[in-house]
Scaffold this motif. Structure first.
Motif, short mmCIF file in Angstrom:
data_model
loop_
_atom_site.label_atom_id
_atom_site.label_comp_id
_atom_site.label_asym_id
_atom_site.label_seq_id
_atom_site.Cartn_x
_atom_site.Cartn_y
_atom_site.Cartn_z
N UNK A 263 0.83 -1.21 0.00
CA UNK A 263 0.00 0.00 0.00
C UNK A 263 0.86 1.26 0.00
N UNK A 264 1.91 1.23 0.81
CA UNK A 264 2.80 2.41 0.87
C UNK A 264 3.59 2.56 -0.43
N UNK A 265 4.00 1.42 -1.01
CA UNK A 265 4.77 1.47 -2.26
C UNK A 265 3.88 2.01 -3.40
N UNK A 266 2.61 1.65 -3.37
CA UNK A 266 1.68 2.16 -4.39
C UNK A 266 1.59 3.69 -4.30
N UNK A 267 1.53 4.21 -3.07
CA UNK A 267 1.49 5.67 -2.91
C UNK A 267 2.77 6.32 -3.44
N UNK A 268 3.90 5.70 -3.10
CA UNK A 268 5.19 6.27 -3.54
C UNK A 268 5.29 6.34 -5.06
N UNK A 269 4.52 5.48 -5.72
CA UNK A 269 4.58 5.43 -7.19
C UNK A 269 3.63 6.45 -7.85
N UNK A 270 2.82 7.13 -7.07
CA UNK A 270 1.85 8.06 -7.66
C UNK A 270 2.51 9.40 -8.00
N UNK A 271 2.23 9.88 -9.19
CA UNK A 271 2.74 11.19 -9.59
C UNK A 271 2.16 12.27 -8.66
N UNK A 272 3.01 13.14 -8.19
CA UNK A 272 2.53 14.22 -7.32
C UNK A 272 2.66 13.91 -5.84
N UNK A 273 2.99 12.65 -5.51
CA UNK A 273 3.15 12.29 -4.09
C UNK A 273 4.61 12.46 -3.68
N UNK A 274 4.81 13.27 -2.63
CA UNK A 274 6.18 13.41 -2.10
C UNK A 274 6.47 12.29 -1.12
N UNK A 275 5.51 12.02 -0.22
CA UNK A 275 5.77 11.01 0.82
C UNK A 275 4.50 10.62 1.54
N UNK A 276 4.36 9.33 1.88
CA UNK A 276 3.32 8.95 2.83
C UNK A 276 3.79 9.28 4.25
N UNK A 277 2.84 9.67 5.08
CA UNK A 277 3.13 9.92 6.50
C UNK A 277 2.53 8.76 7.26
N UNK A 278 3.36 7.84 7.72
CA UNK A 278 2.80 6.63 8.32
C UNK A 278 3.03 6.61 9.83
N UNK A 279 1.98 6.27 10.56
CA UNK A 279 2.08 6.15 12.00
C UNK A 279 2.64 4.79 12.38
N UNK A 280 3.21 4.72 13.58
CA UNK A 280 3.71 3.45 14.08
C UNK A 280 3.71 3.56 15.59
N UNK A 281 3.18 2.56 16.28
CA UNK A 281 3.02 2.67 17.73
C UNK A 281 4.16 2.04 18.50
N UNK A 282 5.03 1.35 17.78
CA UNK A 282 6.20 0.74 18.43
C UNK A 282 7.28 0.51 17.37
N UNK A 283 8.47 0.14 17.85
CA UNK A 283 9.61 -0.01 16.93
C UNK A 283 9.35 -1.11 15.90
N UNK A 284 8.65 -2.14 16.31
CA UNK A 284 8.41 -3.26 15.40
C UNK A 284 7.57 -2.81 14.18
N UNK A 285 6.54 -2.04 14.44
CA UNK A 285 5.72 -1.55 13.32
C UNK A 285 6.56 -0.66 12.39
N UNK A 286 7.41 0.16 12.99
CA UNK A 286 8.25 1.06 12.17
C UNK A 286 9.18 0.23 11.29
N UNK A 287 9.79 -0.78 11.89
CA UNK A 287 10.69 -1.67 11.12
C UNK A 287 9.95 -2.25 9.93
N UNK A 288 8.74 -2.75 10.19
CA UNK A 288 7.96 -3.37 9.10
C UNK A 288 7.64 -2.33 8.02
N UNK A 289 7.26 -1.13 8.43
CA UNK A 289 6.89 -0.12 7.43
C UNK A 289 8.08 0.33 6.59
#
Ligand SMILES: NC(=O)c1ccc[n+]([C@@H]2O[C@H](COP(=O)([O-])OP(=O)(O)OC[C@H]3O[C@@H](n4cnc5c(N)ncnc54)[C@H](OP(=O)(O)O)[C@@H]3O)[C@@H](O)[C@H]2O)c1
Length: 330
Positions: A263-289
């Motif tokens: 899902x995040x990679x799809x956003x990164x591929x969209x013209x006009x998108x600079x960056x997704x802003x993704x939340x993460x509640x712990x280090x493990x989620x951040x690692x995965x993202x």
């Protein structure tokens, strides 16, 4: 980590931004352990995420405080994006809100200061003038907007003030900005920062049905107006939403990638998108993202994702407000 140079700004942001809303817990998120929050933010920084999105509204300053606590000693190496709420759009209040933000963040400048939601009651040109003054005074390095629709974007363009970004809800199951806001942003050179890029967890596949989604996250127009915290009057489209999520999951599995990363990679591929802003509640989620940066989507994969999410895009329509039927995105 890839970086992205915003227009009218003398700095780059990272192409994944860490979203500092959920880390304060409370409204929308429930209990949150402070150590997990600090670990999450430090994990992001240690792995190349330089940019952190916060707002005074997130926990009434608590999110800005937390960012200062987690990464205050790295101030020169991080990019802080914060926001001023629409209740403070009178020029003198913009200045005061910024001063408060600086205090909360324990810093003397904010890199990107954003108008959180439009406020049609206050002339936008005056508000933009206050942002420009903050920039001239060195209190902020650049300014942007959030939840701005075509009309407000037109005003920005006509005003001669130069905005660096528009932060909008955008993800595979919420594509409303594609109808007219994204095309205008592309043509005006206003990059999009995408909020709720994994639709508050739905795009990780963690909920198998609408009934499993906690009420505070089921406030969006995907869900029926009968959910206790809903503010909209729509019937919702729960069956189609979960059918679409199932198809995205199947495609992710076939390609051996997690749904969230896809899902995040799809956003990164969209013209006009600079960056997704993704939340993460712990280090493990951040690692995965962070693994998103290893995902390479082919044009065929992107077009398949466009196809399977098209019925939901059409059902939800061009209202870019996730939560209300009468759009506040103007
Ligand atoms: N401008 C605006 O009006 C606006 C509005 C909303 C958000 N934002 C900004 O955008 C940022 C991100 O949006 P968001 O927090 O609404 O939604 P999001 O990034 O789509 O979802 C974040 C949530 O998904 C879950 N999650 C994250 N990574 C995961 C993983 N790898 N596996 C499983 N679950 C995972 C976590 O919650 P659980 O673990 O509890 O499931 C996390 O809090 C915010 O922090 C804020 O900075 C701006």
């Amino acid at each position: 980590m890839e970086n992205y140079k915003l227009p009218h700004a003398d700095f780059e942001i990272s192409r994944l931004i860490f979203g500092c809303w959920a880390v304060v817990g409370g409204f929308n998120w429930g209990h949150q352990d402070k150590k997990d929050s600090l670990d999450a933010m430090r994990e992001a920084f240690d792995n190349g995420i330089s940019t952190f999105d916060t707002a005074e509204a997130y926990g009434n300053g608590a999110s800005e405080n937390l960012l200062a606590e987690a990464l205050g000693d790295k101030r020169q190496d991080i990019i802080i994006a914060s926001k001023v709420g629409p209740q403070d759009f009178l020029p003198e209040n913009v200045i005061k809100a910024c001063e408060k933000g600086l205090k909360n963040l324990k810093t003397d400048y904010i890199d990107l200061y954003q108008l959180h939601w439009p406020n049609p009651e206050i002339p936008l040109v005056d508000t933009l003038g206050a942002l420009q003054k903050l920039k001239d005074d060195g209190k902020i390095r650049a300014y942007g907007v959030s939840n701005f629709g075509n009309q407000s974007l037109d005003t920005c363009k006509d005003s001669g003030f130069t905005i660096s970004s528009n932060q909008m809800a955008y993800n595979l199951i919420f594509r409303a900005i594609e109808f007219s806001i994204l095309p205008q942003c592309v043509s005006d050179n206003v990059p999009i920062l995408c909020y709720s890029p994994i639709m508050q967890g739905l795009l990780t596949g963690k909920f198998a049905s609408a009934a499993e989604v906690p009420d505070d996250r089921a406030r969006t127009r995907h869900f029926t107006k009968d959910r206790p915290q809903a503010r909209h009057q729509d019937e919702g489209c729960e069956a189609l939403t979960f059918q679409t999520l199932k198809e995205i999951k199947k495609f992710a599995d076939e390609n051996d990638v997690s749904m969230g990363n896809l899902s995040l990679a799809w956003l990164l591929a969209q013209k006009g998108v600079a960056a997704p802003i993704v939340g993460g509640r712990n280090a493990d989620q951040v690692k995965k993202n962070l693994k998103t940066m290893e995902v390479k989507l082919t044009p065929d994969m992107i077009s398949h994702l466009n196809d399977i999410t098209l019925p939901l895009k059409e059902e939800l329509g061009n209202n870019a407000d996730l939560w209300e039927s009468v759009s506040r995105v103007v």
